[in-house]
Design a protein around this motif. Sequence first.
Motif, PDB file in Angstrom:
ATOM      1  N   LYS A  14      -9.593  11.481  16.601  1.00 57.93           N
ATOM      2  CA  LYS A  14      -8.752  11.515  17.800  1.00 57.93           C
ATOM      3  C   LYS A  14      -7.293  11.419  17.378  1.00 57.93           C
ATOM      4  CE  LYS A  14     -12.205  11.524  20.636  1.00 57.93           C
ATOM      5  NZ  LYS A  14     -12.591  12.837  21.109  1.00 57.93           N
ATOM      6  N   ALA A  15      -6.429  12.086  18.103  1.00 62.04           N
ATOM      7  CA  ALA A  15      -4.997  12.032  17.808  1.00 62.04           C
ATOM      8  C   ALA A  15      -4.558  10.582  17.659  1.00 62.04           C
ATOM      9  CB  ALA A  15      -4.204  12.720  18.921  1.00 62.04           C
ATOM     10  N   GLY A  16      -3.852  10.295  16.570  1.00 60.16           N
ATOM     11  CA  GLY A  16      -3.384   8.947  16.301  1.00 60.16           C
ATOM     12  C   GLY A  16      -4.252   8.162  15.333  1.00 60.16           C
ATOM     13  N   ASP A  17      -5.482   8.640  15.057  1.00 60.58           N
ATOM     14  CA  ASP A  17      -6.356   7.941  14.103  1.00 60.58           C
ATOM     15  C   ASP A  17      -5.739   7.962  12.718  1.00 60.58           C
ATOM     16  OD1 ASP A  17      -8.304   7.498  16.038  1.00 60.58           O
ATOM     17  OD2 ASP A  17      -9.699   9.012  15.264  1.00 60.58           O
ATOM     18  N   GLU A  18      -5.839   6.834  12.017  1.00 61.62           N
ATOM     19  CA  GLU A  18      -5.468   6.803  10.612  1.00 61.62           C
ATOM     20  C   GLU A  18      -6.567   7.489   9.815  1.00 61.62           C
ATOM     21  OE1 GLU A  18      -4.543   3.832   6.848  1.00 61.62           O
ATOM     22  OE2 GLU A  18      -5.117   2.929   8.760  1.00 61.62           O
ATOM     23  N   LEU A  19      -6.188   8.337   8.863  1.00 61.68           N
ATOM     24  CA  LEU A  19      -7.160   8.999   7.998  1.00 61.68           C
ATOM     25  C   LEU A  19      -7.471   8.082   6.820  1.00 61.68           C
ATOM     26  CD1 LEU A  19      -5.796  12.649   7.966  1.00 61.68           C
ATOM     27  CD2 LEU A  19      -7.400  11.566   9.561  1.00 61.68           C
ATOM     28  N   VAL A  20      -8.761   7.762   6.647  1.00 58.87           N
ATOM     29  CA  VAL A  20      -9.195   6.851   5.592  1.00 58.87           C
ATOM     30  C   VAL A  20     -10.435   7.414   4.918  1.00 58.87           C
ATOM     31  CG1 VAL A  20      -8.187   4.742   6.563  1.00 58.87           C
ATOM     32  CG2 VAL A  20     -10.453   5.453   7.309  1.00 58.87           C
ATOM     33  N   TYR A  21     -10.518   7.214   3.603  1.00 58.92           N
ATOM     34  CA  TYR A  21     -11.693   7.668   2.877  1.00 58.92           C
ATOM     35  C   TYR A  21     -12.219   6.560   1.982  1.00 58.92           C
ATOM     36  CZ  TYR A  21     -10.228   8.811  -1.997  1.00 58.92           C
ATOM     37  OH  TYR A  21      -9.856   8.767  -3.311  1.00 58.92           O
ATOM     38  N   PHE A  22     -13.434   6.718   1.526  1.00 58.15           N
ATOM     39  CA  PHE A  22     -14.107   5.731   0.686  1.00 58.15           C
ATOM     40  C   PHE A  22     -13.805   6.079  -0.763  1.00 58.15           C
ATOM     41  CE2 PHE A  22     -18.111   4.216  -1.384  1.00 58.15           C
ATOM     42  CZ  PHE A  22     -17.932   2.867  -1.131  1.00 58.15           C
ATOM     43  N   TYR A  23     -12.916   5.322  -1.398  1.00 61.41           N
ATOM     44  CA  TYR A  23     -12.455   5.651  -2.753  1.00 61.41           C
ATOM     45  C   TYR A  23     -13.607   5.853  -3.744  1.00 61.41           C
ATOM     46  CZ  TYR A  23      -7.507   4.495  -1.668  1.00 61.41           C
ATOM     47  OH  TYR A  23      -6.229   4.452  -1.169  1.00 61.41           O
ATOM     48  N   PRO A  24     -14.644   5.001  -3.757  1.00 61.52           N
ATOM     49  CA  PRO A  24     -15.731   5.234  -4.727  1.00 61.52           C
ATOM     50  C   PRO A  24     -16.519   6.527  -4.495  1.00 61.52           C
ATOM     51  CG  PRO A  24     -15.714   2.940  -4.053  1.00 61.52           C
ATOM     52  CD  PRO A  24     -14.776   3.679  -3.139  1.00 61.52           C
ATOM     53  N   SER A  25     -16.245   7.238  -3.411  1.00 65.22           N
ATOM     54  CA  SER A  25     -16.938   8.515  -3.197  1.00 65.22           C
ATOM     55  C   SER A  25     -16.507   9.560  -4.217  1.00 65.22           C
ATOM     56  CB  SER A  25     -16.714   9.036  -1.773  1.00 65.22           C
ATOM     57  OG  SER A  25     -15.358   9.405  -1.582  1.00 65.22           O
ATOM     58  N   THR A  26     -15.337   9.355  -4.828  1.00 65.86           N
ATOM     59  CA  THR A  26     -14.852  10.270  -5.861  1.00 65.86           C
ATOM     60  C   THR A  26     -14.608   9.575  -7.197  1.00 65.86           C
ATOM     61  OG1 THR A  26     -12.533   9.945  -5.211  1.00 65.86           O
ATOM     62  CG2 THR A  26     -13.709  11.814  -4.215  1.00 65.86           C
ATOM     63  N   GLU A  27     -14.495   8.277  -7.207  1.00 60.16           N
ATOM     64  CA  GLU A  27     -14.098   7.546  -8.412  1.00 60.16           C
ATOM     65  C   GLU A  27     -15.279   6.792  -9.024  1.00 60.16           C
ATOM     66  OE1 GLU A  27     -10.810   8.169  -9.290  1.00 60.16           O
ATOM     67  OE2 GLU A  27     -11.114   9.399  -7.509  1.00 60.16           O
ATOM     68  N   TRP A  28     -15.619   7.110 -10.271  1.00 63.70           N
ATOM     69  CA  TRP A  28     -16.685   6.394 -10.955  1.00 63.70           C
ATOM     70  C   TRP A  28     -16.180   5.014 -11.383  1.00 63.70           C
ATOM     71  CZ3 TRP A  28     -21.530   6.318 -10.629  1.00 63.70           C
ATOM     72  CH2 TRP A  28     -22.329   5.716 -11.602  1.00 63.70           C
ATOM     73  N   GLN A  29     -14.987   4.966 -11.945  1.00 65.50           N
ATOM     74  CA  GLN A  29     -14.325   3.704 -12.274  1.00 65.50           C
ATOM     75  C   GLN A  29     -12.878   3.817 -11.819  1.00 65.50           C
ATOM     76  OE1 GLN A  29     -15.270   3.515 -16.516  1.00 65.50           O
ATOM     77  NE2 GLN A  29     -16.595   1.780 -16.039  1.00 65.50           N
ATOM     78  N   MET A  30     -12.381   2.782 -11.192  1.00 65.78           N
ATOM     79  CA  MET A  30     -11.033   2.825 -10.635  1.00 65.78           C
ATOM     80  C   MET A  30      -9.984   2.449 -11.679  1.00 65.78           C
ATOM     81  SD  MET A  30     -11.381   3.306  -7.142  1.00 65.78           S
ATOM     82  CE  MET A  30      -9.876   2.629  -6.542  1.00 65.78           C
ATOM     83  N   ALA A  31      -8.847   3.128 -11.637  1.00 66.90           N
ATOM     84  CA  ALA A  31      -7.723   2.783 -12.510  1.00 66.90           C
ATOM     85  C   ALA A  31      -7.157   1.418 -12.127  1.00 66.90           C
ATOM     86  CB  ALA A  31      -6.637   3.854 -12.423  1.00 66.90           C
ATOM     87  N   GLN A  32      -7.191   1.111 -10.812  1.00 66.57           N
ATOM     88  CA  GLN A  32      -6.681  -0.167 -10.312  1.00 66.57           C
ATOM     89  C   GLN A  32      -7.612  -0.701  -9.231  1.00 66.57           C
ATOM     90  OE1 GLN A  32      -2.668   0.504  -8.945  1.00 66.57           O
ATOM     91  NE2 GLN A  32      -1.857   0.696 -10.996  1.00 66.57           N
ATOM     92  N   PRO A  33      -8.634  -1.480  -9.619  1.00 61.88           N
ATOM     93  CA  PRO A  33      -9.507  -2.092  -8.606  1.00 61.88           C
ATOM     94  C   PRO A  33      -8.687  -2.975  -7.657  1.00 61.88           C
ATOM     95  CG  PRO A  33     -10.388  -2.399 -10.811  1.00 61.88           C
ATOM     96  CD  PRO A  33      -9.003  -1.855 -10.973  1.00 61.88           C
ATOM     97  N   PHE A  34      -9.222  -3.200  -6.455  1.00 59.83           N
ATOM     98  CA  PHE A  34      -8.497  -4.007  -5.474  1.00 59.83           C
ATOM     99  C   PHE A  34      -9.470  -4.659  -4.503  1.00 59.83           C
ATOM    100  CE2 PHE A  34      -8.928   0.255  -3.866  1.00 59.83           C
ATOM    101  CZ  PHE A  34      -9.279   0.090  -2.541  1.00 59.83           C
ATOM    102  N   SER A  35      -8.992  -5.683  -3.827  1.00 54.62           N
ATOM    103  CA  SER A  35      -9.768  -6.330  -2.768  1.00 54.62           C
ATOM    104  C   SER A  35      -9.547  -5.540  -1.488  1.00 54.62           C
ATOM    105  CB  SER A  35      -9.315  -7.770  -2.572  1.00 54.62           C
ATOM    106  OG  SER A  35      -9.626  -8.539  -3.702  1.00 54.62           O
ATOM    107  N   CYS A  36     -10.637  -5.103  -0.889  1.00 55.77           N
ATOM    108  CA  CYS A  36     -10.556  -4.284   0.320  1.00 55.77           C
ATOM    109  C   CYS A  36     -10.087  -5.122   1.506  1.00 55.77           C
ATOM    110  CB  CYS A  36     -11.925  -3.670   0.616  1.00 55.77           C
ATOM    111  SG  CYS A  36     -11.899  -2.533   2.003  1.00 55.77           S
ATOM    112  N   ALA A  37      -9.280  -4.511   2.352  1.00 60.74           N
ATOM    113  CA  ALA A  37      -8.776  -5.170   3.553  1.00 60.74           C
ATOM    114  C   ALA A  37      -9.156  -4.385   4.806  1.00 60.74           C
ATOM    115  CB  ALA A  37      -7.258  -5.319   3.465  1.00 60.74           C
ATOM    116  N   CYS A  38     -10.179  -3.522   4.702  1.00 59.23           N
ATOM    117  CA  CYS A  38     -10.506  -2.648   5.834  1.00 59.23           C
ATOM    118  C   CYS A  38     -11.132  -3.401   7.012  1.00 59.23           C
ATOM    119  CB  CYS A  38     -11.395  -1.487   5.393  1.00 59.23           C
ATOM    120  SG  CYS A  38     -13.134  -1.889   5.112  1.00 59.23           S
TER     121      CYS A  38
END
Length: 143
Positions: free
Chosen positions: A81-105
């Motif tokens: 819907k207009a105004g929605d923030e676009l968000v994706y699931f980082y591990p859907s593309t990343e096997w290991q993250m360059a900078q892991p983080f604590s999720c705040a979603c």
Amino acid sequence: MRADLAQRCVRILVDRPAGSTLVSFAGSPRFTAPTFLTVQVDATTHLQPEPVFLECVNHSCAPNVAFDMERFALVAVTDLKAGDELVYFYPSTEWQMAQPFSCACAAPGCLGLIDGASGLSDVQLSRYALSPFVKSQLRARSG
């Protein structure tokens, strides 16, 4: 801007149904090592999505878009819907993250620490649209 997290974000301006292609990033520059802003293509290739606003597509454990790594396009995985923030699931593309983080979603079922797909179970990953590379790593891990 996400004032609650003090970070930039991308919001959609018009309604779009699930399955819609939102933007192509096929011409994005490629690198041999991951950074905070890259998306993993395969074991040795990472791209920095362009147009540049794609670097502001934030993580969520309840994504509404996905980086389709076969078509190199950002696609809606839910109705937007207009105004929605676009968000994706980082591990859907990343096997290991360059900078892991604590999720705040704060989404129901939030995974907490985000450190790439390698640290998640097949069950945890089963609800997400995964890139071909992540799928191949999961097959290899399962033996």
